[in-house]
Design an enzyme around this catalytic site. Sequence first.
Site: not given
Ligand code: ING
Length: 301
Positions: A46, A106, A123, A142, A168, A193
Site C-alpha cells: 500500500e 488510497n 481503499k 487516513e 490494508c 502499512n
Molecule cells: N493501517 C492499519 C491496519 O488496518 C490499524 C490500521 C492498525 C488497524 C492497527 C488496527 C490495528 O492495518 C492501515 N493503513 O489501514
Amino acid sequence: MTRMILAAAQMGGIQKDETRQEVVARMLALMATAHEKGAGFIAFPEMCLTTFFPRFYVEARADFDHWFEAEMPGPDTQPLFDAAKSYAMGMTFGYCELTPEGEHFNTAIIVSPEGEITLKYRKIHLPGHTEYEPERTHQHLEKRYFLPGDLGFNVKRSQDVLMGLAICNDRRWPEAWRELGLQGVELVCIGYNTPSQNNLSQDEGLKQRLYHHELSVCAGAYQNSTYAMAVAKCGMEDGNHMIGGTIIVDPDGFVIARAESENDELITAEADFAKCAFGKSTVFNFVAHRRIEHYGRIATQ
Ligand code: ING
C-alpha cells in the site's frame, strides 16, 4: 488451470525526504530479483511510492497534494510499467491518487504483462480519524486525507487468473473478502502499512498486531478458497515503526512464504490455481450452502 510463481515485494520504510525516483529504483531492483526467480506476477505494498504521511497532521490538506499522483503512469512511474512489460510480469502496487476532479483516494492497481492497467481499487475501509486527536500517541489521519473508495470490490481475469484487490485495513473485514469470493476470486493482493505503536490507551504490542494481521489474511483466504499475498511497507519511517509480516497464503489458509526482515525483501511461492477449485466446489460452494435470506444485517446495517 494456471501455475505461476508469485512474488511479494516487501518494502522497508520510505523516509519523508526520499524522492519518487529513489523509491522507484528500489521497486525496480525487487522486480529484477522477481524476474530472476521466474515470477509471473509481483505485488507491492500500500502507498508504496511515499512515506505513510497520514501519521502527520496538516491544517490545509492541499499542503499534502505532493504525496499524490495526478497521473498513472507518470514520468516517475513509467519505468515500472516498462519493466513489467520487458519481464512479461504482471504487477500490483498501491499509491495515493489525485483525480482530475480533485478527489483523493488510497488506491491500488493491477498492471498486465503488456503494461496496461487492468483493475483499479480505491481503499474502502479507512481506519483512524479526521481531526487531530491530542490524546493519541500517534495520529492516524487516513479519514482526513482520503475519501472512502467508490469503485467497490471487483475481480478481473488477468494472466488467466481471477484477481482481486484490497488495501490494508480492508483485510480485517470479512465483508471485503466475501465480496471478492462471490466473484470467484483466485488471488487477492493486499498491500499494507500497519503502525505498531498503538494510538490509544494500552499498547496492543507488536506480537498482537502481527497475529491479527496473519489471522485476518489466512482466514480470508481459507473462507473464500483463494490465494492471497499480503505485502508490507514496514520498519522505521522517520522514527515511526510499522509491522512486517509479508506472507503468501494458499487457498487452505496455509502460509506458503513469509518475509523474515523489515527491509526490502522479495519472497516467492508457486501457485497452482487449480487448488482454488476444491474449496469452491465443496466446503465453500456458496450456491449450495449459503442462506442469504438470513444475512440481511450484514448488507443493511
Ligand atoms: N493501517 C492499519 C491496519 O488496518 C490499524 C490500521 C492498525 C488497524 C492497527 C488496527 C490495528 O492495518 C492501515 N493503513 O489501514
